[in-house]
Design an enzyme around this catalytic site. Structure first.
Site, PDB file in Angstrom:
ATOM      1  N   ASP A 132      -2.896  10.044   3.504  1.00 41.88           N
ATOM      2  CA  ASP A 132      -3.675   9.764   4.119  1.00 41.88           C
ATOM      3  C   ASP A 132      -4.750  10.414   5.141  1.00 41.88           C
ATOM      4  O   ASP A 132      -4.446  10.780   6.060  1.00 41.88           O
ATOM      5  CB  ASP A 132      -4.428   8.477   4.743  1.00 41.88           C
ATOM      6  CG  ASP A 132      -5.437   8.003   4.555  1.00 41.88           C
ATOM      7  OD1 ASP A 132      -6.379   8.471   3.843  1.00 41.88           O
ATOM      8  OD2 ASP A 132      -5.865   7.106   5.751  1.00 41.88           O
ATOM      9  N   ASP A 178       1.490   6.409   5.337  1.00 45.37           N
ATOM     10  CA  ASP A 178       0.414   5.325   5.255  1.00 45.37           C
ATOM     11  C   ASP A 178       1.206   4.485   3.662  1.00 45.37           C
ATOM     12  O   ASP A 178       0.389   3.697   3.338  1.00 45.37           O
ATOM     13  CB  ASP A 178      -0.332   5.975   4.870  1.00 45.37           C
ATOM     14  CG  ASP A 178      -1.859   5.219   5.520  1.00 45.37           C
ATOM     15  OD1 ASP A 178      -1.648   3.637   6.082  1.00 45.37           O
ATOM     16  OD2 ASP A 178      -2.599   5.580   4.561  1.00 45.37           O
ATOM     17  N   LYS A 236     -10.548  12.941   8.249  1.00 43.57           N
ATOM     18  CA  LYS A 236      -9.497  12.448   9.807  1.00 43.57           C
ATOM     19  C   LYS A 236      -9.145  13.584  10.525  1.00 43.57           C
ATOM     20  O   LYS A 236      -9.717  14.703  10.139  1.00 43.57           O
ATOM     21  CB  LYS A 236      -8.326  11.595   9.512  1.00 43.57           C
ATOM     22  CG  LYS A 236      -8.464  10.620   8.696  1.00 43.57           C
ATOM     23  CD  LYS A 236      -6.672   9.705   8.506  1.00 43.57           C
ATOM     24  CE  LYS A 236      -6.741   8.296   8.020  1.00 43.57           C
ATOM     25  NZ  LYS A 236      -7.949   7.315   8.998  1.00 43.57           N
ATOM     26  N   GLU A 283      -9.575   3.430   1.924  1.00 42.35           N
ATOM     27  CA  GLU A 283      -9.205   3.996   0.642  1.00 42.35           C
ATOM     28  C   GLU A 283      -8.098   2.478  -0.033  1.00 42.35           C
ATOM     29  O   GLU A 283      -7.382   2.047  -0.848  1.00 42.35           O
ATOM     30  CB  GLU A 283      -8.249   5.385   0.093  1.00 42.35           C
ATOM     31  CG  GLU A 283      -7.168   4.839   0.668  1.00 42.35           C
ATOM     32  CD  GLU A 283      -7.135   4.968   2.087  1.00 42.35           C
ATOM     33  OE1 GLU A 283      -7.501   5.156   2.761  1.00 42.35           O
ATOM     34  OE2 GLU A 283      -5.138   5.106   2.816  1.00 42.35           O
ATOM     35  N   LYS A 306       0.935  -1.059   0.076  1.00 48.78           N
ATOM     36  CA  LYS A 306      -0.232   0.020   0.362  1.00 48.78           C
ATOM     37  C   LYS A 306       0.610   0.758   0.321  1.00 48.78           C
ATOM     38  O   LYS A 306       1.725   1.468   1.592  1.00 48.78           O
ATOM     39  CB  LYS A 306      -0.956  -0.285   1.099  1.00 48.78           C
ATOM     40  CG  LYS A 306      -1.653   0.997   1.538  1.00 48.78           C
ATOM     41  CD  LYS A 306      -2.978   1.286   2.752  1.00 48.78           C
ATOM     42  CE  LYS A 306      -3.334   2.702   3.058  1.00 48.78           C
ATOM     43  NZ  LYS A 306      -4.197   2.573   3.416  1.00 48.78           N
ATOM     44  N   ARG A 329      -7.380   0.136   0.355  1.00 52.10           N
ATOM     45  CA  ARG A 329      -8.403  -1.516   0.135  1.00 52.10           C
ATOM     46  C   ARG A 329      -8.342  -1.866  -1.532  1.00 52.10           C
ATOM     47  O   ARG A 329      -8.419  -2.329  -2.226  1.00 52.10           O
ATOM     48  CB  ARG A 329      -9.120  -2.290   0.716  1.00 52.10           C
ATOM     49  CG  ARG A 329     -10.199  -1.093   1.156  1.00 52.10           C
ATOM     50  CD  ARG A 329     -10.989  -1.361   2.398  1.00 52.10           C
ATOM     51  NE  ARG A 329     -10.570  -1.144   3.305  1.00 52.10           N
ATOM     52  CZ  ARG A 329     -11.837  -1.206   4.491  1.00 52.10           C
ATOM     53  NH1 ARG A 329     -12.782  -2.641   4.233  1.00 52.10           N
ATOM     54  NH2 ARG A 329     -10.753  -1.006   5.723  1.00 52.10           N
TER      55      ARG A 329
HETATM   56  N1  BES Z   1      -4.483   4.474   6.393  1.00 48.68           N
HETATM   57  C1  BES Z   1      -5.292   4.295   7.778  1.00 48.68           C
HETATM   58  C2  BES Z   1      -5.196   3.368   8.691  1.00 48.68           C
HETATM   59  C3  BES Z   1      -4.340   3.434   9.557  1.00 48.68           C
HETATM   60  C4  BES Z   1      -4.597   3.957  11.188  1.00 48.68           C
HETATM   61  C5  BES Z   1      -2.403   3.516   9.483  1.00 48.68           C
HETATM   62  C6  BES Z   1      -3.787   3.909  11.984  1.00 48.68           C
HETATM   63  C7  BES Z   1      -2.479   3.662  10.593  1.00 48.68           C
HETATM   64  C8  BES Z   1      -2.739   3.552  11.178  1.00 48.68           C
HETATM   65  C9  BES Z   1      -6.781   3.423   6.643  1.00 48.68           C
HETATM   66  O1  BES Z   1      -6.309   4.218   5.444  1.00 48.68           O
HETATM   67  C10 BES Z   1      -7.646   3.785   7.149  1.00 48.68           C
HETATM   68  O2  BES Z   1      -8.416   5.207   7.283  1.00 48.68           O
HETATM   69  N2  BES Z   1      -8.541   3.141   7.395  1.00 48.68           N
HETATM   70  C11 BES Z   1      -9.986   3.127   8.342  1.00 48.68           C
HETATM   71  C12 BES Z   1     -10.570   1.899   7.398  1.00 48.68           C
HETATM   72  C13 BES Z   1     -11.968   2.328   7.746  1.00 48.68           C
HETATM   73  C14 BES Z   1     -12.676   3.573   7.645  1.00 48.68           C
HETATM   74  C15 BES Z   1     -13.290   0.567   7.542  1.00 48.68           C
HETATM   75  C16 BES Z   1      -9.930   2.937   9.876  1.00 48.68           C
HETATM   76  O3  BES Z   1      -9.244   1.717  10.463  1.00 48.68           O
HETATM   77  O4  BES Z   1     -10.648   3.636  10.214  1.00 48.68           O
HETATM   78 ZN    ZN Z   2      -4.999   4.827   4.758  1.00 47.09          ZN
HETATM   79 MN    MN Z   3      -7.909   5.595   5.383  1.00 49.52          MN
END
Ligand code: BES
Ligand code: ZN
Ligand code: MN
Length: 496
Positions: free
Chosen positions: A266, A284, A273, A345, A261, A347
């Site tokens: 992000d 990320d 966020k 995003e 990835k 995935r």
């Molecule tokens: N990049 C994030 C995941 C992440 C969170 C990486 C904390 C490192 C530290 C990912 O893209 C994300 O935002 N995932 C969401 C998915 C959800 C919307 C289903 C998440 O984990 O909140």
């Molecule tokens: Zn992400």
């Molecule tokens: Mn994300």
């Protein structure tokens, strides 16, 4: 970094030895100087007087008549055979604590070759400093150690010959991952990520070393049907890329696809966020950095394994061109996805890359690496990564490699009952499902894009990729380089 194995230690210089603790209410201290014999009685009294404990991450420096400096690094509980990771961390803590010095010598217990390797590796991994964006204050921090000697009775043994060069390669490519993760999005976007990897590929010998690199730009991605990468990248002024590196040895015993990835930042997109801690989202792209670096390390080690590495790169931004909640995109190969949450995003870009990578014939396995979910951090904490799989044998082999390399990975299930939560009334799939077990749901989403019968493992490194607290062992603050070493070890084991 220069690494040398020696069977005698020159007095005068800086010497690092181990300190452990025994059992009991007032645990006795034990000095562990490996194959070097030292008169320890008077030193032990000094160590006791200063309250030394011998715990991991304790580094004590004392003046000594025989050496410029005598340094004790904590090994934890006394043992006849220390875990390799205890040695790796102890030597890493020492090189970190000794920054500002050029050369240091180690004499730690090395009862086997893996222990020698661990000491050398830890020393190299602990010698890291990220100064690129220091301006007026550049040079104020102590420079990392540049040369280490490891004292061991294996110094002249033929099997130990490759240990220094391997440690150097592991260190160099771990640092490549760390540097990329630490570089902020102001200076690292999909195109500059590609440029950094192009340079690293050239430095690794390029085509002479069996390495080839190719890139799809935003126009090619769009016309060829990479709807995941296009959809995630379309909100940003920095256009997306799909980076491909292939390493082809003269004779290959196995062929693996690595996918990482590569979200260079992000924001969450229109599911913006919260501001607190958002800067960590520069990490990320840690999965993409890890698979690219691992591929170059595998090439540098000249392993007889073909690697096809794919890094889908995009910046997930907020703008009038960003993907809206409810938009439907078409992943490479034709599956449609309803983007209910533009913050899920990773995935989407991975789905494109997994399908593309899966077109290759003769693959033995596919491994994807991603900072994919916050749920990973909730489930396993900030230091343990997750492994999900459709093939127990692959997962077992990967976990063995991870454990040998000293990286913490833990197996996680892909429960069938969660799959239905990804159903969409309007598309083939939705990009989010059941909130509970979010890490597993993300794994199930990716599984939909893996070719039938192909052994696949998914590594969620969300927490471990980026260390937001203080340095420990050989791990610095910021980018850690996680997954690089396990992937290299996995490839090494596959040659056996
Ligand atoms: N990049 C994030 C995941 C992440 C969170 C990486 C904390 C490192 C530290 C990912 O893209 C994300 O935002 N995932 C969401 C998915 C959800 C919307 C289903 C998440 O984990 O909140
Ligand atoms: Zn992400
Ligand atoms: Mn994300």
């Amino acid at each position: 970094m220069k690494v040398t194995l020696v069977d005698d230690v020159a007095s005068k210089g800086i010497l690092v030895i181990g300190l452990a603790f025994g059992e009991g209410k007032k645990p006795p201290l034990v000095i562990e100087s490996g194959d070097l014999v030292l008169e320890t009685k008077p030193i032990l009294d000094s160590l006791k007087a200063m309250g030394a404990t011998g715990k991991a991450d304790e580094v004590i420096k004392i003046p000594s008549s025989g050496f410029q400096l005598l340094v004790f690094t904590g090994l934890g509980k006394v043992s006849r055979k220390y875990p390799h990771e205890a040695l790796r961390r102890a030597s890493g803590s020492a090189t970190r604590a000794l920054a500002g010095n050029d050369a240091i010598a180690f004499s730690l217990p090395t009862p086997d070759l893996q222990s020698v390797s661990a000491v050398a590796e830890g020393a190299v991994l602990g010698a890291y400093l990220f100064e690129e964006f220091k301006g007026k204050t550049k040079g104020e921090q102590n420079s990392p150690v540049t040369s280490v000697t490891v004292h061991t009775s294996f110094a002249k043994s033929p099997e130990a010959k490759s240990i220094p060069s391997r440690a150097k390669i592991i260190g160099e490519y771990t640092d490549l991952v760390r540097n990329l993760v630490n570089t902020p999005a102001s200076h690292l976007h999909p195109i500059s990520f590609v440029d950094a990897i192009k340079k690293a590929v050239a430095d690794a010998g390029g085509e002479k070393s069996g390495l080839k690199i190719s890139i799809l730009n935003e126009k090619q991605l769009k016309t060829q049907g990479f709807g995941g990468i296009t959809g995630v990248g379309q909100g940003s002024a920095n256009p997306p890329r799909l980076l491909h590196i292939s390493y082809t040895p003269k004779k290959a015993k196995k062929k693996f696809a690595f996918i990482g990835k590569g979200i260079t930042f992000d924001t969450g997109g229109l599911n913006l966020k919260p501001g607190l801690g958002m800067e960590a989202m520069k990490s990320d792209m840690g999965g993409a950095a890890a698979i690219c670096a691992a591929t170059l390390a595998i090439a540098s080690l000249k392993l007889p394994i073909t690697i096809q590495a794919w890094a889908p790169l995009a910046e997930n931004m907020v703008s009038d061109t960003a993907t809206r909640p409810g938009d439907i995109i078409t992943i490479f190969g034709g599956k449609t996805v309803e983007v209910l949450n533009p913050d899920a995003e990773g995935r989407l870009v991975l789905a494109d890359a997994i399908v593309k990578a899966g077109e290759e014939s003769g693959l033995d396995a596919m491994i994807d690496v991603a900072t994919l979910t916050g749920a990973q951090v909730i489930a396993l904490g900030t230091r343990t990564s997750a492994v999900m799989t459709n093939d127990e044998a692959l997962s077992t082999a990967f976990l063995a490699a991870a454990s040998e390399s000293g990286e913490l990975f833990w197996p996680m299930p892909l429960p069938e009952e969660l799959r239905a939560s990804l159903d969409s009334p309007v598309a083939d799939l939705a990009n989010i499902g059941e909130r509970m077990g979010g890490m597993l749901v993300a794994g199930l989403f990716l599984r939909e894009f893996v070719p039938n019968q192909l052994p696949w493992a998914h590594l969620d490194i969300a927490g471990p990729a980026y260390n937001e607290t203080g340095a420990f062992g050989y791990t610095p603050t910021g980018g850690t380089g996680v997954a690089m070493r396990s992937l290299v070890r996995f490839a090494e084991n596959a040659c056996k």
